[in-house]
Motif scaffolding. Structure first.
Motif, PDB file in Angstrom:
ATOM      1  N   GLU A 190       0.844  -1.204   0.000  1.00  0.00           N
ATOM      2  CA  GLU A 190       0.000   0.000   0.000  1.00  0.00           C
ATOM      3  C   GLU A 190       0.876   1.249   0.000  1.00  0.00           C
ATOM      4  O   GLU A 190       0.559   2.252  -0.662  1.00  0.00           O
ATOM      5  N   ILE A 191       1.992   1.200   0.720  1.00  0.00           N
ATOM      6  CA  ILE A 191       2.949   2.311   0.684  1.00  0.00           C
ATOM      7  C   ILE A 191       3.524   2.452  -0.720  1.00  0.00           C
ATOM      8  O   ILE A 191       3.670   3.555  -1.243  1.00  0.00           O
ATOM      9  N   GLY A 192       3.816   1.307  -1.353  1.00  0.00           N
ATOM     10  CA  GLY A 192       4.322   1.338  -2.723  1.00  0.00           C
ATOM     11  C   GLY A 192       3.290   1.857  -3.704  1.00  0.00           C
ATOM     12  O   GLY A 192       3.646   2.522  -4.688  1.00  0.00           O
ATOM     13  N   ARG A 193       2.027   1.598  -3.466  1.00  0.00           N
ATOM     14  CA  ARG A 193       0.964   2.073  -4.358  1.00  0.00           C
ATOM     15  C   ARG A 193       0.966   3.593  -4.461  1.00  0.00           C
ATOM     16  O   ARG A 193       0.620   4.163  -5.501  1.00  0.00           O
ATOM     17  N   GLY A 194       1.404   4.247  -3.389  1.00  0.00           N
ATOM     18  CA  GLY A 194       1.444   5.710  -3.404  1.00  0.00           C
ATOM     19  C   GLY A 194       2.465   6.266  -4.371  1.00  0.00           C
ATOM     20  O   GLY A 194       2.384   7.439  -4.746  1.00  0.00           O
ATOM     21  N   SER A 195       3.435   5.438  -4.817  1.00  0.00           N
ATOM     22  CA  SER A 195       4.458   5.893  -5.764  1.00  0.00           C
ATOM     23  C   SER A 195       4.062   5.658  -7.213  1.00  0.00           C
ATOM     24  O   SER A 195       4.798   6.062  -8.123  1.00  0.00           O
ATOM     25  N   VAL A 196       2.922   5.014  -7.441  1.00  0.00           N
ATOM     26  CA  VAL A 196       2.472   4.744  -8.808  1.00  0.00           C
ATOM     27  C   VAL A 196       1.977   6.046  -9.436  1.00  0.00           C
ATOM     28  O   VAL A 196       1.235   6.797  -8.798  1.00  0.00           O
ATOM     29  N   ALA A 250      -1.993   5.717 -13.721  1.00  0.00           N
ATOM     30  CA  ALA A 250      -1.883   4.253 -13.741  1.00  0.00           C
ATOM     31  C   ALA A 250      -2.117   3.647 -12.364  1.00  0.00           C
ATOM     32  O   ALA A 250      -2.048   2.429 -12.209  1.00  0.00           O
ATOM     33  N   GLN A 251      -2.395   4.478 -11.385  1.00  0.00           N
ATOM     34  CA  GLN A 251      -2.493   4.012 -10.002  1.00  0.00           C
ATOM     35  C   GLN A 251      -3.796   3.253  -9.753  1.00  0.00           C
ATOM     36  O   GLN A 251      -4.877   3.775 -10.006  1.00  0.00           O
ATOM     37  N   PRO A 252      -3.703   2.001  -9.279  1.00  0.00           N
ATOM     38  CA  PRO A 252      -4.930   1.282  -8.924  1.00  0.00           C
ATOM     39  C   PRO A 252      -5.522   1.864  -7.637  1.00  0.00           C
ATOM     40  O   PRO A 252      -4.790   2.403  -6.802  1.00  0.00           O
ATOM     41  N   THR A 253      -6.817   1.758  -7.488  1.00  0.00           N
ATOM     42  CA  THR A 253      -7.442   2.211  -6.254  1.00  0.00           C
ATOM     43  C   THR A 253      -7.137   1.211  -5.145  1.00  0.00           C
ATOM     44  O   THR A 253      -6.645   0.101  -5.395  1.00  0.00           O
ATOM     45  N   PHE A 254      -7.427   1.620  -3.922  1.00  0.00           N
ATOM     46  CA  PHE A 254      -7.205   0.728  -2.775  1.00  0.00           C
ATOM     47  C   PHE A 254      -7.993  -0.565  -2.948  1.00  0.00           C
ATOM     48  O   PHE A 254      -7.470  -1.659  -2.710  1.00  0.00           O
ATOM     49  N   LEU A 255      -9.238  -0.449  -3.400  1.00  0.00           N
ATOM     50  CA  LEU A 255     -10.087  -1.632  -3.557  1.00  0.00           C
ATOM     51  C   LEU A 255      -9.598  -2.517  -4.695  1.00  0.00           C
ATOM     52  O   LEU A 255      -9.653  -3.746  -4.597  1.00  0.00           O
ATOM     53  N   GLU A 256      -9.138  -1.908  -5.796  1.00  0.00           N
ATOM     54  CA  GLU A 256      -8.619  -2.695  -6.923  1.00  0.00           C
ATOM     55  C   GLU A 256      -7.377  -3.477  -6.502  1.00  0.00           C
ATOM     56  O   GLU A 256      -7.228  -4.654  -6.854  1.00  0.00           O
ATOM     57  N   LEU A 257      -6.509  -2.840  -5.749  1.00  0.00           N
ATOM     58  CA  LEU A 257      -5.313  -3.536  -5.286  1.00  0.00           C
ATOM     59  C   LEU A 257      -5.677  -4.630  -4.293  1.00  0.00           C
ATOM     60  O   LEU A 257      -5.140  -5.742  -4.348  1.00  0.00           O
ATOM     61  N   GLU A 258      -6.603  -4.330  -3.402  1.00  0.00           N
ATOM     62  CA  GLU A 258      -7.015  -5.329  -2.409  1.00  0.00           C
ATOM     63  C   GLU A 258      -7.627  -6.546  -3.091  1.00  0.00           C
ATOM     64  O   GLU A 258      -7.366  -7.694  -2.696  1.00  0.00           O
ATOM     65  N   GLU A 259      -8.412  -6.315  -4.144  1.00  0.00           N
ATOM     66  CA  GLU A 259      -9.020  -7.428  -4.876  1.00  0.00           C
ATOM     67  C   GLU A 259      -7.953  -8.264  -5.576  1.00  0.00           C
ATOM     68  O   GLU A 259      -8.024  -9.502  -5.589  1.00  0.00           O
ATOM     69  N   ALA A 260      -6.941  -7.571  -6.173  1.00  0.00           N
ATOM     70  CA  ALA A 260      -5.872  -8.299  -6.861  1.00  0.00           C
ATOM     71  C   ALA A 260      -5.056  -9.135  -5.882  1.00  0.00           C
ATOM     72  O   ALA A 260      -4.687 -10.266  -6.161  1.00  0.00           O
ATOM     73  N   LEU A 261      -4.780  -8.555  -4.708  1.00  0.00           N
ATOM     74  CA  LEU A 261      -3.974  -9.268  -3.725  1.00  0.00           C
ATOM     75  C   LEU A 261      -4.724 -10.409  -3.056  1.00  0.00           C
ATOM     76  O   LEU A 261      -4.130 -11.392  -2.627  1.00  0.00           O
ATOM     77  N   SER A 262      -6.033 -10.280  -3.005  1.00  0.00           N
ATOM     78  CA  SER A 262      -6.830 -11.347  -2.365  1.00  0.00           C
ATOM     79  C   SER A 262      -6.764 -12.644  -3.178  1.00  0.00           C
ATOM     80  O   SER A 262      -7.023 -13.736  -2.647  1.00  0.00           O
ATOM     81  N   ASN A 263      -6.420 -12.520  -4.467  1.00  0.00           N
ATOM     82  CA  ASN A 263      -6.296 -13.702  -5.310  1.00  0.00           C
ATOM     83  C   ASN A 263      -4.895 -14.318  -5.259  1.00  0.00           C
ATOM     84  O   ASN A 263      -4.639 -15.338  -5.879  1.00  0.00           O
ATOM     85  N   MET A 264      -4.005 -13.637  -4.540  1.00  0.00           N
ATOM     86  CA  MET A 264      -2.637 -14.148  -4.400  1.00  0.00           C
ATOM     87  C   MET A 264      -2.581 -15.213  -3.307  1.00  0.00           C
ATOM     88  O   MET A 264      -3.298 -15.114  -2.325  1.00  0.00           O
ATOM     89  N   PRO A 265      -1.729 -16.237  -3.466  1.00  0.00           N
ATOM     90  CA  PRO A 265      -1.585 -17.242  -2.401  1.00  0.00           C
ATOM     91  C   PRO A 265      -0.944 -16.621  -1.183  1.00  0.00           C
ATOM     92  O   PRO A 265      -0.212 -15.644  -1.264  1.00  0.00           O
ATOM     93  N   ASN A 266      -1.214 -17.207  -0.046  1.00  0.00           N
ATOM     94  CA  ASN A 266      -0.646 -16.693   1.195  1.00  0.00           C
ATOM     95  C   ASN A 266       0.871 -16.775   1.208  1.00  0.00           C
ATOM     96  O   ASN A 266       1.554 -15.971   1.786  1.00  0.00           O
ATOM     97  N   GLU A 267       1.414 -17.789   0.565  1.00  0.00           N
ATOM     98  CA  GLU A 267       2.875 -17.936   0.495  1.00  0.00           C
ATOM     99  C   GLU A 267       3.214 -18.688  -0.773  1.00  0.00           C
ATOM    100  O   GLU A 267       2.389 -19.387  -1.359  1.00  0.00           O
TER     101      GLU A 267
END
Length: 289
Positions: A261-267, A271-288
């Protein structure tokens, strides 16, 4: 696209206004070939004299950036944040040592291979892997890591900007080279001083075309292209700043979600995704990984 429209408008309005006002375009067309030979020939020669082969090749390749714009698209920024999320999440859950196999051979990594567009950028991959490698060697002071990354970014950005500086130097030289061509035309005219006034007038007009073309190409074409190239390179550089922001935030003890989220502020804003767009993208990522 806008650059092509701008070039068309530049020629249409400048030469159109000359014709509409009663100017004889034939004088310019007659003089242009040999004036351009002198001006552009001298400009290219001075460009070759003043730059290394690396810069010359990079300038040719960089011309595509003028018309295509930055290579990184909104999806690429989202992918980068997702990649950094996976890396920092793995470091949090398994430790830095768990990433050794990934950073030693990223082409075969199950983490890096998810993002083929980012894999094409060797500096981005090396930048990430080299920083993580420093962490595996117990360099975990956020300030030291940030300083080391900043020096790498400064070096890379300085080298990336060399083509735009070279192009700007050419733009600065073009007006003077136009004067050189004009002076040669005046010398030619003075050698024919016994000719009738109508012939002398055409010869002087042709000589002045050199001055016109030098200034026209410098401020109408080459300088704007150098500015656009610099702008694109600056925007592409923000991609690597995101890597620095996220990894340094991780070293400060932040959770993976907070770090990205800190890195998102440098986009860049467009081209910057919204907080919700990033959260949705990350929710599809595996935990590890």
């Amino acid at each position: 696209m806008f650059q092509i429209i701008g070039i068309v408008l530049l020629f249409a309005l400048v030469f159109g206004s000359f014709i509409i006002s009663g100017g004889n375009i034939g004088v310019i067309l007659h003089a242009a070939p040999h004036e351009l030979m002198a001006i552009l020939g001298a400009a290219v020669a001075s460009f070759l004299i003043g730059n290394s082969m690396t810069v010359i090749k990079a300038t040719g390749g960089g011309m595509g950036k003028v018309f295509k714009g930055p290579k990184w698209k909104p999806q690429d920024y989202k992918d980068l944040l997702a990649l950094l999320f996976l890396l920092t999440k793995t470091m949090k859950s398994k430790g830095v040592i768990a990433l050794e196999s990934h950073i030693e051979n990223p082409t075969e990594s199950t983490i890096f291979s998810r993002f083929p567009n980012i894999m094409k950028d060797h500096f981005a991959i090396d930048f990430i892997c080299d920083t993580l490698r420093m962490m595996t060697m117990n360099l975990e002071d956020p300030h030291q890591v940030e300083d080391a990354m900043e020096k790498q970014l400064e070096k890379h950005h300085h080298e990336a900007q060399a083509p735009s500086h070279a192009l700007q130097s050419m733009a600065d030289a073009l007006p003077a080279l136009g004067i050189v061509a004009a002076v040669l035309g005046v010398i030619k005219t003075m050698g024919a001083i016994t000719e009738p006034p109508e012939i002398l007038g055409e010869m002087i007009g042709g000589a002045l075309v050199g001055t016109f073309l030098g200034v026209f190409m410098a401020y109408g074409l080459v300088a704007p292209m150098a500015t656009r190239m610099k702008e694109v390179i600056d925007e592409e550089g923000s991609f690597y700043k995101i890597i620095q922001s996220v990894l340094v935030a991780h070293l400060h003890g932040n959770a993976a979600q907070i770090s990205v989220e800190i890195g998102r502020g440098s986009v860049p804003s467009d081209a910057q995704p919204t907080f919700l767009e990033l959260e949705e993208a990350l929710s599809n990522m595996p935990n590890e990984a």
